[in-house]
Write a protein that holds these residues in place. Structure first.
Motif, PDB file in Angstrom:
ATOM      1  N   MET A 221      -1.966  -2.971 -10.817  1.00 38.94           N
ATOM      2  CA  MET A 221      -2.041  -1.436 -10.848  1.00 38.94           C
ATOM      3  C   MET A 221      -0.942  -0.909 -10.441  1.00 38.94           C
ATOM      4  O   MET A 221      -0.402   0.424 -10.534  1.00 38.94           O
ATOM      5  N   LEU A 222      -0.580  -1.205  -8.877  1.00 30.79           N
ATOM      6  CA  LEU A 222       0.338  -0.638  -8.158  1.00 30.79           C
ATOM      7  C   LEU A 222       1.765  -0.737  -8.707  1.00 30.79           C
ATOM      8  O   LEU A 222       2.693   0.362  -8.770  1.00 30.79           O
ATOM      9  N   PHE A 223       2.148  -1.834  -9.256  1.00 27.69           N
ATOM     10  CA  PHE A 223       3.345  -2.049  -9.844  1.00 27.69           C
ATOM     11  C   PHE A 223       3.475  -1.095 -11.136  1.00 27.69           C
ATOM     12  O   PHE A 223       4.451  -0.331 -11.257  1.00 27.69           O
ATOM     13  N   THR A 224       2.507  -1.108 -11.951  1.00 32.47           N
ATOM     14  CA  THR A 224       2.510   0.049 -12.946  1.00 32.47           C
ATOM     15  C   THR A 224       2.760   1.284 -12.735  1.00 32.47           C
ATOM     16  O   THR A 224       3.619   2.090 -13.338  1.00 32.47           O
ATOM     17  N   GLN A 225       1.960   1.751 -11.582  1.00 33.50           N
ATOM     18  CA  GLN A 225       2.222   3.360 -11.277  1.00 33.50           C
ATOM     19  C   GLN A 225       3.544   3.423 -10.625  1.00 33.50           C
ATOM     20  O   GLN A 225       4.170   4.398 -11.085  1.00 33.50           O
ATOM     21  N   THR A 226       4.164   2.415  -9.896  1.00 34.15           N
ATOM     22  CA  THR A 226       5.305   2.628  -9.327  1.00 34.15           C
ATOM     23  C   THR A 226       6.451   2.513 -10.138  1.00 34.15           C
ATOM     24  O   THR A 226       7.423   3.300 -10.205  1.00 34.15           O
ATOM     25  N   ILE A 227       6.264   1.880 -11.459  1.00 42.13           N
ATOM     26  CA  ILE A 227       7.276   1.920 -12.301  1.00 42.13           C
ATOM     27  C   ILE A 227       7.441   3.250 -13.452  1.00 42.13           C
ATOM     28  O   ILE A 227       8.360   3.816 -13.423  1.00 42.13           O
ATOM     29  N   LYS A 228       6.080   3.810 -13.288  1.00 38.33           N
ATOM     30  CA  LYS A 228       6.023   5.010 -13.848  1.00 38.33           C
ATOM     31  C   LYS A 228       6.719   6.237 -13.200  1.00 38.33           C
ATOM     32  O   LYS A 228       7.291   7.220 -13.373  1.00 38.33           O
ATOM     33  N   ALA A 229       6.351   6.031 -11.831  1.00 38.84           N
ATOM     34  CA  ALA A 229       7.232   6.773 -10.807  1.00 38.84           C
ATOM     35  C   ALA A 229       8.833   6.647 -10.672  1.00 38.84           C
ATOM     36  O   ALA A 229       9.679   7.024  -9.951  1.00 38.84           O
ATOM     37  N   GLU A 230       9.197   5.671 -11.557  1.00 35.38           N
ATOM     38  CA  GLU A 230      10.642   5.196 -11.588  1.00 35.38           C
ATOM     39  C   GLU A 230      11.273   4.828 -10.342  1.00 35.38           C
ATOM     40  O   GLU A 230      12.608   4.986  -9.973  1.00 35.38           O
ATOM     41  N   TYR A 231      10.479   3.549  -9.991  1.00 38.33           N
ATOM     42  CA  TYR A 231      11.157   3.116  -8.638  1.00 38.33           C
ATOM     43  C   TYR A 231      10.822   1.575  -8.975  1.00 38.33           C
ATOM     44  O   TYR A 231      10.239   0.895  -8.320  1.00 38.33           O
ATOM     45  N   LEU A 232      11.761   1.127 -10.076  1.00 45.19           N
ATOM     46  CA  LEU A 232      11.427  -0.393 -10.223  1.00 45.19           C
ATOM     47  C   LEU A 232      12.221  -1.251  -9.145  1.00 45.19           C
ATOM     48  O   LEU A 232      11.707  -2.319  -9.447  1.00 45.19           O
TER      49      LEU A 232
ATOM     50  N   MET B 118       0.821  -1.255  -0.022  1.00 38.91           N
ATOM     51  CA  MET B 118      -0.042   0.004  -0.049  1.00 38.91           C
ATOM     52  C   MET B 118       0.966   1.040   0.012  1.00 38.91           C
ATOM     53  O   MET B 118       0.673   2.281  -0.473  1.00 38.91           O
ATOM     54  N   LEU B 119       2.115   1.097   0.773  1.00 42.13           N
ATOM     55  CA  LEU B 119       2.957   2.382   0.564  1.00 42.13           C
ATOM     56  C   LEU B 119       3.219   2.856  -0.721  1.00 42.13           C
ATOM     57  O   LEU B 119       3.614   3.778  -0.740  1.00 42.13           O
ATOM     58  N   MET B 120       3.252   2.021  -1.650  1.00 41.47           N
ATOM     59  CA  MET B 120       3.935   2.411  -2.921  1.00 41.47           C
ATOM     60  C   MET B 120       2.901   3.449  -3.621  1.00 41.47           C
ATOM     61  O   MET B 120       3.536   4.127  -4.184  1.00 41.47           O
ATOM     62  N   ALA B 121       1.478   3.373  -3.100  1.00 42.09           N
ATOM     63  CA  ALA B 121       0.973   4.585  -3.428  1.00 42.09           C
ATOM     64  C   ALA B 121       1.377   5.825  -3.246  1.00 42.09           C
ATOM     65  O   ALA B 121       1.252   6.875  -4.001  1.00 42.09           O
ATOM     66  N   LEU B 122       2.198   6.058  -2.092  1.00 40.92           N
ATOM     67  CA  LEU B 122       2.739   6.996  -1.634  1.00 40.92           C
ATOM     68  C   LEU B 122       3.538   7.841  -2.789  1.00 40.92           C
ATOM     69  O   LEU B 122       3.812   9.120  -2.745  1.00 40.92           O
ATOM     70  N   LEU B 123       4.281   6.980  -3.332  1.00 40.93           N
ATOM     71  CA  LEU B 123       5.266   7.315  -4.597  1.00 40.93           C
ATOM     72  C   LEU B 123       4.659   8.010  -5.719  1.00 40.93           C
ATOM     73  O   LEU B 123       5.344   8.451  -6.499  1.00 40.93           O
ATOM     74  N   SER B 124       3.470   7.981  -5.769  1.00 39.21           N
ATOM     75  CA  SER B 124       2.589   8.587  -6.937  1.00 39.21           C
ATOM     76  C   SER B 124       1.327   9.335  -6.295  1.00 39.21           C
ATOM     77  O   SER B 124       0.396   9.164  -6.534  1.00 39.21           O
ATOM     78  N   LEU B 125       1.991  10.072  -5.446  1.00 41.98           N
ATOM     79  CA  LEU B 125       0.990  11.009  -4.581  1.00 41.98           C
ATOM     80  C   LEU B 125      -0.067  11.620  -5.208  1.00 41.98           C
ATOM     81  O   LEU B 125      -1.426  11.610  -4.777  1.00 41.98           O
ATOM     82  N   THR B 126       0.202  12.160  -6.453  1.00 42.61           N
ATOM     83  CA  THR B 126      -0.649  12.970  -7.004  1.00 42.61           C
ATOM     84  C   THR B 126      -1.883  12.456  -7.775  1.00 42.61           C
ATOM     85  O   THR B 126      -2.986  12.854  -8.174  1.00 42.61           O
ATOM     86  N   ASN B 127      -1.668  10.951  -8.109  1.00 45.09           N
ATOM     87  CA  ASN B 127      -2.599  10.240  -9.261  1.00 45.09           C
ATOM     88  C   ASN B 127      -2.764   8.968  -8.786  1.00 45.09           C
ATOM     89  O   ASN B 127      -3.292   8.192  -9.643  1.00 45.09           O
ATOM     90  N   ALA B 128      -2.855   8.543  -7.372  1.00 50.17           N
ATOM     91  CA  ALA B 128      -2.752   7.186  -7.004  1.00 50.17           C
ATOM     92  C   ALA B 128      -3.972   6.907  -6.028  1.00 50.17           C
ATOM     93  O   ALA B 128      -3.990   5.714  -5.242  1.00 50.17           O
TER      94      ALA B 128
ATOM     95  N   SER C 252      -7.209   6.400  -6.583  1.00 49.98           N
ATOM     96  CA  SER C 252      -8.038   5.278  -7.100  1.00 49.98           C
ATOM     97  C   SER C 252      -7.372   4.015  -6.801  1.00 49.98           C
ATOM     98  O   SER C 252      -8.146   2.989  -6.661  1.00 49.98           O
ATOM     99  N   THR C 253      -6.045   4.058  -7.285  1.00 52.33           N
ATOM    100  CA  THR C 253      -5.457   2.816  -7.314  1.00 52.33           C
ATOM    101  C   THR C 253      -5.285   2.209  -5.570  1.00 52.33           C
ATOM    102  O   THR C 253      -5.489   0.827  -5.503  1.00 52.33           O
ATOM    103  N   LEU C 254      -4.957   3.241  -4.950  1.00 49.68           N
ATOM    104  CA  LEU C 254      -5.107   2.713  -3.456  1.00 49.68           C
ATOM    105  C   LEU C 254      -6.407   2.289  -2.962  1.00 49.68           C
ATOM    106  O   LEU C 254      -6.553   1.255  -2.264  1.00 49.68           O
ATOM    107  N   LEU C 255      -7.434   3.172  -3.375  1.00 51.39           N
ATOM    108  CA  LEU C 255      -8.958   2.586  -3.095  1.00 51.39           C
ATOM    109  C   LEU C 255      -9.278   1.143  -3.591  1.00 51.39           C
ATOM    110  O   LEU C 255      -9.688   0.199  -2.848  1.00 51.39           O
TER     111      LEU C 255
END
Length: 459
Positions: free
Chosen positions: A382-393, A300-310, A312-315
């Motif tokens: 969905m979380l993995f996809t957003q985290t990759i976009k945030a460049e935290y592979l 769940m903490l991965m959502a904080l790495l995409s704070l402005t658009n995550a 719906s993913t967190l929900l």
């Protein structure tokens, strides 16, 4: 605001039900009341918002708070449905427990609807005090007493840290109002107290979600608390804390600085790794799910790495996790109800003695492990996809490895149900356990096949 007022009114009714001898009607009336409140919440945008305007300095009921509040209400309905059988032989009146759960829900809604830090703190204290009571609610059970005391002490420290952080933020900005603090955070010149205050609030909330290294209370408290209270902590309380942490950071700051992001990365990886490795060693199912919850906190903490658009993913992730957790605990509560412990051996042969409950537990564990077609798989994707976009592979790699490790302990329980001989005789199963377990899993599968049903609530 209508939702919060309605929940509070329902809590008052539950308090009075015992006086007017409405004990038998309490559970069904409360469930019907919560369903009506759920309808009000989901129709937020089509009703008069004049009441909300009067309280916007303290409460703002937007799409984020409405969506998460709806999830909280659904989880509370399941918990109250299970309460009738769980508490029927309890020394304390059932109305006390139902009332505590309803007021806990009010605190949860306040935590995701606040527009002022004082309201946030009131909400977190309402929820925390209710959990302290429920953890120690088996008065004659030493483990329950120990769980309540441990959670009270550790929770009090965490609340103190959060309050200290709020004081520092006020000292740096001169405001408790979230919108005013956000506006000031966009400019330069805030004193050092501001980032220190944010840090302290993050630390306090990391305790509430049982993330590493603030996780040490979770296994003992989960094991010692009554199973239905463990279900509440593992699902509702954890989801509330995670949603609140996201709202706090997105509402108080423009975005996380690089140093804060590195901290989140470290805590996320540590939580996933420690949680899953420690879960492999557990023989007690509640301790196993406690460590599983620690690992899910890391996801769940991965959502904080995409704070402005995550949001719906967190929900979506929290919905998938909570529904699977509720289904699993419906089975666990039934299987361990008259047992001295919650060890895996109690589940031996469940696939033969009660195939439906075994199937429900299997499905819930597969969802938490991230296996298709369950929503747990799509939530992680969905979380993995957003985290990759945030460049935290690196976080995604750790998450994939952790998911593979988790299969080991989830399947340990599944194999016990289908490959071991039953240790006890088959007993009659109250319908409520089937209902809660099956409905939770069906909802889990539905949102897995149609994620937009959840994500569109915020998007």
């Amino acid at each position: 605001m209508q939702t919060l007022i309605a929940i509070s009114a329902l809590g008052v009714f539950c308090l009075l039900a015992e006086i007017f001898n409405l004990r038998k009607a309490l559970v069904p009336v409360t469930i019907v009341g919560l369903l009506a409140i759920l309808g009000i919440t989901l129709n937020l945008w089509s009703i008069d918002s004049s009441i909300d305007e009067q309280y916007k300095s303290m409460i703002v009921f937007d799409k984020f708070s409405a969506a998460f509040s709806s999830l909280f209400i659904i989880l509370t309905i399941f918990l109250i449905a299970l309460s009738h059988d769980v508490y029927k032989d309890h020394q304390t009146k059932i109305s006390d427990f139902i009332t505590i759960k309803v007021f806990l829900l009010a605190g949860a809604v306040a935590m995701v609807s606040f527009s002022n830090l004082s309201m946030f703190f009131i909400g977190i204290e309402i929820l925390s005090i209710a959990l302290y009571i429920l953890a120690a609610s088996k008065r004659l059970d030493l483990k329950s007493n120990e769980a309540g005391m441990k959670y009270f002490l550790m929770g009090s420290f965490a609340s103190g840290i959060i309050l200290f952080g709020i004081c520092l933020i006020y000292g740096a900005t001169g405001y408790f109002d979230v919108a005013e603090i956000y506006a000031l955070s966009q400019g330069a010149g805030l004193p050092i107290w501001f980032p220190i205050g944010i840090t302290l609030m993050i630390i306090g909330m990391l305790f509430k979600i049982a993330a590493v290294p603030f996780h040490f209370w979770a296994p003992d408290v989960y094991e010692g608390s009554p199973a239905i209270t463990t279900a509440l902590m593992s699902t509702l309380a954890k989801v509330v804390a995670m949603a609140t942490l996201y709202k706090l950071l997105s509402g108080l700051t423009v975005g996380l600085t690089y140093n804060f992001e590195i901290i989140i990365v470290i805590v996320s990886i540590a939580s996933m790794t420690v949680g899953n490795i420690m879960a492999l060693r557990q023989k007690n199912v509640k301790r196993m799910l406690a460590f599983s919850g620690i690992s899910h906190a890391g996801f769940m903490l991965m959502a904080l790495l995409s704070l402005t658009n995550a949001a719906s993913t967190l929900l979506y992730y929290t919905s998938a996790y909570a529904l699977a957790g509720m289904a699993s605990f419906a089975v666990i509560i039934y299987v361990t109800k008259n047992k001295d412990n919650e060890d895996i051996i109690n589940f031996n042969g469940l696939g033969k003695t009660n195939p439906l409950l075994a199937a429900v537990l299997t499905a819930s564990l597969l969802s938490m492990a991230g296996i298709p077609i369950f929503s747990g798989f799509f939530a992680k994707f969905m979380l993995f996809t957003q985290t990759i976009k945030a460049e935290y592979l690196v976080v995604v790699i750790a998450g994939v490895i952790s998911s593979i490790i988790s299969v080991g302990y989830y399947f340990k329980l599944i194999l016990a149900m289908y490959t071991k001989e039953a240790t006890g005789e088959k007993q009659a199963t109250p319908f409520v356990y089937y209902a809660v377990g099956v409905i939770s899993i069906i909802l889990n599968i539905i949102i897995g096949l149609h994620p937009s049903l959840v994500t569109n609530l915020i998007n």
